[in-house]
Structures are given as structure tokens and as C-alpha cells.
Design an enzyme around this catalytic site. Structure first.
Site, PDB file in Angstrom:
ATOM      1  N   ARG A  64      13.083 -10.584   4.726  1.00  0.00           N
ATOM      2  CA  ARG A  64      13.523  -9.203   4.977  1.00  0.00           C
ATOM      3  C   ARG A  64      14.228  -9.098   6.326  1.00  0.00           C
ATOM      4  O   ARG A  64      15.279  -8.478   6.432  1.00  0.00           O
ATOM      5  CB  ARG A  64      12.320  -8.252   4.958  1.00  0.00           C
ATOM      6  CG  ARG A  64      12.755  -6.812   5.140  1.00  0.00           C
ATOM      7  CD  ARG A  64      11.615  -5.861   5.027  1.00  0.00           C
ATOM      8  NE  ARG A  64      10.679  -5.973   6.123  1.00  0.00           N
ATOM      9  CZ  ARG A  64       9.426  -5.554   6.076  1.00  0.00           C
ATOM     10  NH1 ARG A  64       8.956  -5.034   4.976  1.00  0.00           N
ATOM     11  NH2 ARG A  64       8.658  -5.653   7.114  1.00  0.00           N
ATOM     12  N   LYS A  74       0.835  -1.211   0.000  1.00  0.00           N
ATOM     13  CA  LYS A  74       0.000   0.000   0.000  1.00  0.00           C
ATOM     14  C   LYS A  74       0.865   1.255   0.000  1.00  0.00           C
ATOM     15  O   LYS A  74       0.588   2.208  -0.709  1.00  0.00           O
ATOM     16  CB  LYS A  74      -0.908   0.051   1.249  1.00  0.00           C
ATOM     17  CG  LYS A  74      -1.925  -1.055   1.356  1.00  0.00           C
ATOM     18  CD  LYS A  74      -2.907  -0.803   2.479  1.00  0.00           C
ATOM     19  CE  LYS A  74      -2.270  -0.709   3.851  1.00  0.00           C
ATOM     20  NZ  LYS A  74      -1.672  -1.935   4.356  1.00  0.00           N
ATOM     21  N   ARG A 132      -0.764  -9.406  13.115  1.00  0.00           N
ATOM     22  CA  ARG A 132      -1.330  -8.268  12.378  1.00  0.00           C
ATOM     23  C   ARG A 132      -2.243  -8.756  11.249  1.00  0.00           C
ATOM     24  O   ARG A 132      -3.267  -8.163  10.953  1.00  0.00           O
ATOM     25  CB  ARG A 132      -0.202  -7.391  11.811  1.00  0.00           C
ATOM     26  CG  ARG A 132       0.643  -6.759  12.916  1.00  0.00           C
ATOM     27  CD  ARG A 132       1.835  -6.052  12.343  1.00  0.00           C
ATOM     28  NE  ARG A 132       1.466  -4.781  11.762  1.00  0.00           N
ATOM     29  CZ  ARG A 132       2.177  -4.134  10.853  1.00  0.00           C
ATOM     30  NH1 ARG A 132       3.288  -4.637  10.398  1.00  0.00           N
ATOM     31  NH2 ARG A 132       1.775  -2.981  10.395  1.00  0.00           N
ATOM     32  N   ARG A 141      12.318  -2.724  12.941  1.00  0.00           N
ATOM     33  CA  ARG A 141      11.197  -2.163  13.685  1.00  0.00           C
ATOM     34  C   ARG A 141      10.714  -3.229  14.673  1.00  0.00           C
ATOM     35  O   ARG A 141      10.844  -4.420  14.401  1.00  0.00           O
ATOM     36  CB  ARG A 141      10.064  -1.859  12.690  1.00  0.00           C
ATOM     37  CG  ARG A 141       9.902  -0.393  12.383  1.00  0.00           C
ATOM     38  CD  ARG A 141       9.009  -0.165  11.212  1.00  0.00           C
ATOM     39  NE  ARG A 141       7.663  -0.723  11.388  1.00  0.00           N
ATOM     40  CZ  ARG A 141       6.681  -0.543  10.515  1.00  0.00           C
ATOM     41  NH1 ARG A 141       6.896   0.163   9.427  1.00  0.00           N
ATOM     42  NH2 ARG A 141       5.494  -1.066  10.708  1.00  0.00           N
ATOM     43  N   ARG A 144      -9.244   1.075   9.443  1.00  0.00           N
ATOM     44  CA  ARG A 144      -8.862  -0.318   9.677  1.00  0.00           C
ATOM     45  C   ARG A 144      -9.963  -1.094  10.391  1.00  0.00           C
ATOM     46  O   ARG A 144      -9.807  -2.290  10.620  1.00  0.00           O
ATOM     47  CB  ARG A 144      -7.594  -0.358  10.524  1.00  0.00           C
ATOM     48  CG  ARG A 144      -6.324  -0.713   9.740  1.00  0.00           C
ATOM     49  CD  ARG A 144      -5.192  -0.612  10.711  1.00  0.00           C
ATOM     50  NE  ARG A 144      -3.994  -1.319  10.415  1.00  0.00           N
ATOM     51  CZ  ARG A 144      -2.899  -0.764   9.913  1.00  0.00           C
ATOM     52  NH1 ARG A 144      -2.905   0.494   9.530  1.00  0.00           N
ATOM     53  NH2 ARG A 144      -1.811  -1.467   9.787  1.00  0.00           N
TER      54      ARG A 144
HETATM   55  P1  AMP Z   1       1.098   0.481   9.414  1.00  0.00           P
HETATM   56  O1  AMP Z   1       2.371   1.241   9.203  1.00  0.00           O
HETATM   57  O2  AMP Z   1      -0.059   1.043   8.678  1.00  0.00           O
HETATM   58  O3  AMP Z   1       1.264  -0.984   9.200  1.00  0.00           O
HETATM   59  O4  AMP Z   1       0.718   0.662  10.965  1.00  0.00           O
HETATM   60  C1  AMP Z   1       1.609   0.300  12.001  1.00  0.00           C
HETATM   61  C2  AMP Z   1       0.835   0.130  13.282  1.00  0.00           C
HETATM   62  O5  AMP Z   1       0.189   1.365  13.633  1.00  0.00           O
HETATM   63  C3  AMP Z   1      -0.300  -0.884  13.238  1.00  0.00           C
HETATM   64  O6  AMP Z   1       0.141  -2.208  13.462  1.00  0.00           O
HETATM   65  C4  AMP Z   1      -1.205  -0.394  14.346  1.00  0.00           C
HETATM   66  O7  AMP Z   1      -0.685  -0.743  15.616  1.00  0.00           O
HETATM   67  C5  AMP Z   1      -1.090   1.120  14.200  1.00  0.00           C
HETATM   68  N1  AMP Z   1      -2.111   1.667  13.295  1.00  0.00           N
HETATM   69  C6  AMP Z   1      -1.900   2.273  12.096  1.00  0.00           C
HETATM   70  N2  AMP Z   1      -3.047   2.655  11.536  1.00  0.00           N
HETATM   71  C7  AMP Z   1      -4.032   2.275  12.391  1.00  0.00           C
HETATM   72  C8  AMP Z   1      -5.439   2.374  12.372  1.00  0.00           C
HETATM   73  N3  AMP Z   1      -6.092   2.942  11.348  1.00  0.00           N
HETATM   74  N4  AMP Z   1      -6.129   1.873  13.432  1.00  0.00           N
HETATM   75  C9  AMP Z   1      -5.498   1.306  14.471  1.00  0.00           C
HETATM   76  N5  AMP Z   1      -4.169   1.170  14.564  1.00  0.00           N
HETATM   77  C10 AMP Z   1      -3.430   1.651  13.529  1.00  0.00           C
END
Ligand code: AMP
Length: 268
Positions: free
Chosen positions: A127, A13, A150, A139, A88
Site C-alpha cells: 500500500r 475492522k 503496532r 499517514r 485496546r
Molecule cells: P487506529 O486507527 O485504531 O489504528 O488507531 C490509530 C492510533 O490511535 C493507534 O496507533 C494509537 O496510537 C491510537 N489509539 C486508537 N485507539 C486507541 C486506544 N483504544 N488506546 C490507545 N491508543 C489508541
């Protein structure tokens, strides 16, 4: 243009969002990036979110909705945005519907990147190995076990959003396992006026080398090449098979390598 990119972590994405940003002069709104920035800055939100993010769980809806509500109102988002990682959950999607309606704005589309979870898990394992071998910092959520959690959260809480947007007639689906450029092309087709009318777009298979078959004579007949031409052709072919061909092969292997690397490091 206002878009949502849907898809599990690792679906690409982020990469596609950046391409949309460059192409349509819009901004990328990634709640993951915003939350990571809040964690790094040690804000109240960051302190609340850190342990949840490290465990690969979802930050509470009210926190992310407040972040997005504030961000959408900023001047640079006026031209449009692509939401990456938000919404989400169904309550987040409903909150977004209300936020947009209150501002008199509408979404232009929701693009879902469909992927194979097993392949995603293998990718992250590779990775992690590569980054560890290079001595790079990982990370906290960069590990296959957290990714599995996740993905489970995605399946339970985020995947139902596809139905939410399908019911509104806004969902378009793309094969997220296709090469990155093909995914981009499929998204472009969806966003073109003609594509917008259709339900989904298949990522095209990798472009074939121009086939010589068109120039081939019908079966049983030989192509007529003048004698002079034949000698030239032979000389070219033998030169090509040494220098040019091997350089091409190397180049191709390099492209494959860097393509994989790019996908492994960028696509989240
Ligand atoms: P991402 O970089 O989008 O994979 O997000 C990393 C982490 O941020 C996720 O695993 C969640 O813990 C948190 N996060 C990001 N976006 C959301 C969202 N819309 N709702 C809840 N948690 C989020």
C-alpha cells in the site's frame, strides 16, 4: 446492538464496522478516528496524542476512556454502536465494563478478526508503494516499521482482551484473512440468533461457480441432447468463447484488482 471488533491494525475492522453500521443502524465508534480528528482540530487531547500516534504507540488509557465515556452518552449512540479500536488494553476493557454497567447497558458480543501478521506487513508495504507511486499523502504511521511496532503492542496489550471476553463467554472469532464479503457473512451468522449460541464462525470459502456435475449423466453414459439443441449449443459456445468469455475474464481480473485495492486502502 453493542459490539466490539477486536483485531490488529490492518485486520479490516474499519470495513466490517461500516458494514455493521449500515446493516444494524448503529454508529461506529473508532477511537483512532476520534483521536485523528482531535489532532486535526489541535485540541489539548490532540496535541497530547499526536507524537504517540505517529510513533505507533498507545495513547494513555485515561485519555481514550474519557473520549469513549463522552461518546457513548451521545444521542446517536443510543440505538447501539460498534467499537472499533477500543478497548485496546485490559484496563480499558475494565473501564468499559464499568461505564456500561453504570448506564445499565450490556454488550451483545465481541468479534475477533484473526489474521496473519506476516501478510499484514506485506500488505502495508504494498500500500505504501502504491500510494507513493500515485503521489498520495501517507499517514505518519503508514509504514511497515511502525506497523511492526503496532502489531507488537497489539500482541502484548490487546490480544489478552480475547481471554478477558472469552472468560465472560462473549468472544466470537472469525477468520479475518478470508475475502471481505466472507468475513461479513461470518459476522452476520454470529449475530443471527442461531449463531449467537455458537463459539465461532468460519468465513465460508469463496462461492463456487454452479457446478454442472449435477446435470451430468452417470459415468459411462452420454447425455442425450437433441440434434437441434446440439447445433445451438455449439454456436453458443463458439460465440461465448470470443466475446463473452474474454469480457468475463477481464471483468473478473478487474474485480480482483479493485477488491485488493479496496482492502489495501480501507482495511486498517
Ligand atoms: P487506529 O486507527 O485504531 O489504528 O488507531 C490509530 C492510533 O490511535 C493507534 O496507533 C494509537 O496510537 C491510537 N489509539 C486508537 N485507539 C486507541 C486506544 N483504544 N488506546 C490507545 N491508543 C489508541
Amino acid at each position: 446492538m453493542r459490539l466490539i471488533l477486536l483485531g490488529p491494525p490492518g485486520a479490516g475492522k474499519g470495513t466490517q464496522a461500516l458494514r455493521l453500521v449500515a446493516k444494524h443502524a448503529i454508529v461506529q465508534l473508532s477511537t483512532g478516528d476520534m483521536l485523528r480528528a482531535a489532532v486535526a482540530a489541535g485540541t489539548e487531547v490532540g496535541l497530547r496524542a499526536k507524537s504517540i500516534m505517529d510513533a505507533g504507540q498507545l495513547v494513555p488509557d485515561d485519555v481514550v476512556v474519557a473520549i469513549i465515556a463522552d461518546r457513548i452518552g451521545q444521542a446517536d449512540a443510543r440505538r447501539g454502536f460498534v467499537l472499533d479500536g477500543f478497548p485496546r488494553t485490559v484496563p480499558q476493557a475494565e473501564a468499559l465494563d464499568r461505564l456500561l454497567a453504570a448506564r445499565g447497558l450490556k454488550l451483545d458480543g465481541v468479534i475477533e478478526l484473526k489474521v496473519d501478521e506476516g501478510i499484514l506487513i506485506n500488505r502495508i508495504a504494498t500500500r505504501v508503494e502504491e500510494m507513493t507511486a500515485r503521489g498520495e499523502k501517507l499517514r505518519a504511521d503508514d509504514n511497515p516499521d511502525v506497523l511492526k511496532g503496532r502489531l507488537a503492542a497489539y500482541r502484548a496489550l490487546t490480544a489478552p482482551l480475547a481471554d478477558h471476553y472469552a472468560r465472560k463467554g462473549m468472544l466470537k472469532t472469525v477468520d479475518g484473512m478470508a475475502p471481505m464479503d466472507d468475513v461479513t457473512a461470518a459476522i452476520d451468522r454470529i449475530l443471527s440468533p442461531a449463531g449467537a449460541a455458537k463459539g465461532s464462525a468460519k468465513a465460508k470459502p469463496a462461492a463456487k461457480k454452479p457446478s454442472r456435475s449435477k446435470a451430468k449423466p452417470a459415468k459411462g453414459r452420454k447425455a442425450k441432447v437433441p440434434a437441434k439443441g446440439r447445433a445451438k449449443k455449439r454456436a453458443k459456445a463458439s460465440a461465448g468463447s470470443k466475446g463473452h468469455k474474454s469480457a468475463q475474464a477481464k471483468n473478473k481480473a478487474g474485480q480482483r484488482k479493485s477488491g485488493t485495492k479496496r482492502r489495501l486502502t480501507k482495511a486498517r
